[in-house]
Scaffold this motif. Structure first.
Motif, short mmCIF file in Angstrom:
data_model
loop_
_atom_site.label_atom_id
_atom_site.label_comp_id
_atom_site.label_asym_id
_atom_site.label_seq_id
_atom_site.Cartn_x
_atom_site.Cartn_y
_atom_site.Cartn_z
N LYS A 197 -9.90 -24.56 0.14
CA LYS A 197 -10.57 -23.69 1.10
C LYS A 197 -9.90 -23.81 2.46
N ASP A 198 -10.11 -22.76 3.29
CA ASP A 198 -9.55 -22.81 4.63
C ASP A 198 -10.46 -23.62 5.56
N ALA A 199 -10.08 -23.69 6.84
CA ALA A 199 -10.82 -24.52 7.79
C ALA A 199 -12.25 -24.07 7.95
N ALA A 200 -12.51 -22.78 7.70
CA ALA A 200 -13.87 -22.26 7.82
C ALA A 200 -14.67 -22.42 6.53
N GLY A 201 -14.06 -23.00 5.51
CA GLY A 201 -14.75 -23.22 4.24
C GLY A 201 -14.69 -22.04 3.30
N ASN A 202 -13.88 -21.04 3.63
CA ASN A 202 -13.76 -19.87 2.76
C ASN A 202 -12.75 -20.13 1.63
N PRO A 203 -12.97 -19.54 0.46
CA PRO A 203 -12.05 -19.75 -0.66
C PRO A 203 -10.63 -19.31 -0.31
N GLY A 204 -9.65 -20.04 -0.83
CA GLY A 204 -8.26 -19.72 -0.56
C GLY A 204 -7.86 -18.36 -1.14
N ARG A 205 -6.85 -17.75 -0.55
CA ARG A 205 -6.34 -16.48 -1.01
C ARG A 205 -4.89 -16.33 -0.54
N LEU A 206 -4.23 -15.33 -1.06
CA LEU A 206 -2.89 -14.99 -0.64
C LEU A 206 -2.92 -13.64 0.07
N LEU A 207 -1.97 -13.43 0.97
CA LEU A 207 -1.68 -12.11 1.50
C LEU A 207 -0.27 -11.77 1.05
N VAL A 208 -0.15 -10.66 0.34
CA VAL A 208 1.13 -10.23 -0.22
C VAL A 208 1.52 -8.91 0.42
N ASP A 209 2.54 -8.93 1.25
CA ASP A 209 3.00 -7.74 1.97
C ASP A 209 4.21 -7.17 1.22
N VAL A 210 4.14 -5.90 0.81
CA VAL A 210 5.15 -5.30 -0.05
C VAL A 210 5.75 -4.07 0.62
N LEU A 211 7.08 -4.04 0.73
CA LEU A 211 7.80 -2.91 1.30
C LEU A 211 8.94 -2.51 0.37
N ALA A 212 9.34 -1.25 0.44
CA ALA A 212 10.51 -0.77 -0.30
C ALA A 212 11.32 0.12 0.62
N GLY A 213 12.04 1.10 0.06
CA GLY A 213 12.87 1.99 0.87
C GLY A 213 12.06 2.87 1.80
N HIS A 214 12.76 3.51 2.75
CA HIS A 214 12.07 4.29 3.78
C HIS A 214 11.40 5.54 3.21
N ARG A 215 11.74 5.92 1.98
CA ARG A 215 11.10 7.08 1.37
C ARG A 215 9.98 6.68 0.39
N SER A 216 9.61 5.45 0.38
CA SER A 216 8.65 4.97 -0.63
C SER A 216 7.24 5.48 -0.36
N GLU A 217 6.51 5.67 -1.45
CA GLU A 217 5.09 5.99 -1.41
C GLU A 217 4.33 4.78 -1.96
N PRO A 218 3.11 4.52 -1.47
CA PRO A 218 2.40 3.32 -1.91
C PRO A 218 2.27 3.18 -3.42
N HIS A 219 2.05 4.31 -4.13
CA HIS A 219 1.85 4.20 -5.57
C HIS A 219 3.11 3.70 -6.28
N GLN A 220 4.28 3.85 -5.66
CA GLN A 220 5.52 3.38 -6.26
C GLN A 220 5.67 1.86 -6.15
N LEU A 221 4.86 1.23 -5.32
CA LEU A 221 4.98 -0.20 -5.07
C LEU A 221 3.93 -1.04 -5.77
N VAL A 222 2.95 -0.38 -6.37
CA VAL A 222 1.80 -1.10 -6.91
C VAL A 222 2.19 -2.06 -8.03
N ARG A 223 3.02 -1.59 -8.98
CA ARG A 223 3.41 -2.46 -10.10
C ARG A 223 4.22 -3.66 -9.61
N ALA A 224 5.20 -3.38 -8.76
CA ALA A 224 6.02 -4.47 -8.23
C ALA A 224 5.16 -5.45 -7.45
N GLY A 225 4.25 -4.93 -6.62
CA GLY A 225 3.40 -5.79 -5.81
C GLY A 225 2.54 -6.71 -6.66
N ALA A 226 1.89 -6.16 -7.68
CA ALA A 226 1.02 -6.98 -8.54
C ALA A 226 1.83 -8.03 -9.28
#
Length: 399
Positions: free
Chosen positions: A173-202
């Motif tokens: 848990k973090d300092a506030a007692g909340n359950p741990g988690r990850l933040l995953v930031d996903v980027l691709a090419g400048h023409r990318s749409e979010p739906h194109q990144l979902v599989r790679a991100g997961a």
């Protein structure tokens, strides 16, 4: 001819035949060596000339199979390469880095143009996660508006790419007692749409969770089809039976309305459901939403609510805000998974001073008044709270 002479003649003939045999074998060996040398020479020339084309292709395959420690699903790299605007550009670099002490993981892939094909940064420490989220959920009330499809915990970034927030109980848990988690930031090419990144991100989120010792079930990786086309809107009746069931009733129960349902399975930072006129506008794009429902889950919720209350003229004190409702927006609040949660309704009203919106792209107060808004918000907040085990639900006061 005497016997001795006949015997000598036979011996000479045998020697001649033997010399011929040996000479023929030598000749055959020379011919074979010559043919081998010629073909080898030709092979070197052919492979040498074709090597310039073959080698980058082989390198593409090697980089693709090893990118992000082998996490990417089949075919996903081809989609990501297309997002750069250079679909035929070869891959030249792939890097992955793990820092267990800081709880970070990252991976990057670049092409021969020096462009980003994929870039993923993963954080597990509270300070790092808060720093990233403050840019998305701002003090002035601005926040991401679209959760991710496929039931994944995350949102489409306001700037570019997408963000996932899966659980990571293995890091405590973090300092506030909340359950741990990850933040995953996903980027691709400048023409990318979010739906194109979902599989790679997961997929990369699952790899990072494994390497960082999250000890949790992996996220579901959507099917390949999601990369080809963004999830579309469905008839409003499809909202029935979901936490956004209110969008299947009231002014939207008739034909002519479509909904986009982004309802995560399990803990997540955002739920989003929107309703808009069916069909497309004059530019061939989906109509703007006329109404949206959002669920926000996390420490940033109170800041966003306060910022929006000030923007819409709702009554607040200097630092805190309670549930509120205006003609265009309203919020309910609760606590979910130990963190603040907010439930929001937004309505697009006709602007009688300009022609920027036509009547069929907005909701008049006759179609949906404040009482109707409160009922929709209450339905959404109650269903989301029940789904996520929230407590202390507070609704705006009735008029």
């Amino acid at each position: 001819m005497s016997d001795a002479e006949e015997q000598q003649q036979q011996t000479d003939e045998d020697e001649r035949r033997e010399r011929w045999r040996v000479l023929q074998e030598r000749t055959d060996r020379r011919r074979r060596r010559t043919r081998i040398a010629v073909w080898c020479g030709l092979g070197v020339l052919v492979l040498g000339g074709a090597g310039w084309a073959v080698t980058p292709t082989v390198k593409d395959s090697v980089i693709t199979s090893g990118a992000c420690d082998g996490a990417l699903p089949d075919g996903t790299m081809d989609t990501l390469r297309n997002t750069t605007g250079h679909a035929d550009g070869h891959l030249t670099e792939s890097r992955s880095e793990l820092d267990g002490d800081l709880g970070r993981y990252s991976c990057e892939v670049a092409n021969e143009e020096g462009e980003r094909v994929l870039e993923v940064h993963v954080y597990s420490r509270r300070d790092d996660i808060d720093r990233e989220l403050i840019r998305e959920f701002r003090d002035d009330g601005v926040h991401p508006t679209s959760a991710l499809p496929g039931g994944l915990p995350g949102f489409e970034s306001r700037l570019a790419g997408l963000t996932l927030l899966p659980r990571c109980p293995g890091r405590g848990k973090d300092a506030a007692g909340n359950p741990g988690r990850l933040l995953v930031d996903v980027l691709a090419g400048h023409r990318s749409e979010p739906h194109q990144l979902v599989r790679a991100g997961a997929a990369v989120a699952n790899k990072a969770a494994e390497k960082l010792g999250c000890d949790t079930d992996p996220l579901p990786v959507p099917e390949k089809e999601i990369e080809q086309q963004a999830p579309g809107s469905v008839p409003s009746a499809r909202a029935a039976g979901t936490t956004c069931a209110a969008l299947a009733r009231g002014p939207f129960q008739d034909a002519g309305w479509s909904v986009d349902l982004r309802i995560p399975k399990g803990p997540a930072p955002l739920t989003s459901c929107t309703v808009r006129p069916s069909g497309e506008d004059e530019d061939g794009e989906p109509h703007r939403p006329v109404l949206s429902l959002h669920g926000l889950y996390g420490e940033w919720t109170q800041r966003v609510m306060l910022g929006q209350a000030r923007h819409h003229g709702a009554r607040t004190d200097e630092k805190r805000v309670g549930p509120w409702l205006t003609d265009e927006s309203g919020w309910a609040m609760a606590r979910c998974d130990g963190r603040p949660a907010g439930f929001k309704i937004s309505v697009s009203r006709p602007d009688h001073e300009t022609d920027s919106y036509s009547e069929d792209k907005t909701l008049s107060r006759k179609q949906l008044d404040r009482t109707g808004m409160r009922k929709m918000l209450a339905s959404f907040a109650e269903r989301e709270s029940a789904e996520r085990g929230c407590t202390g639900l507070r609704l705006p006061a009735a008029d």
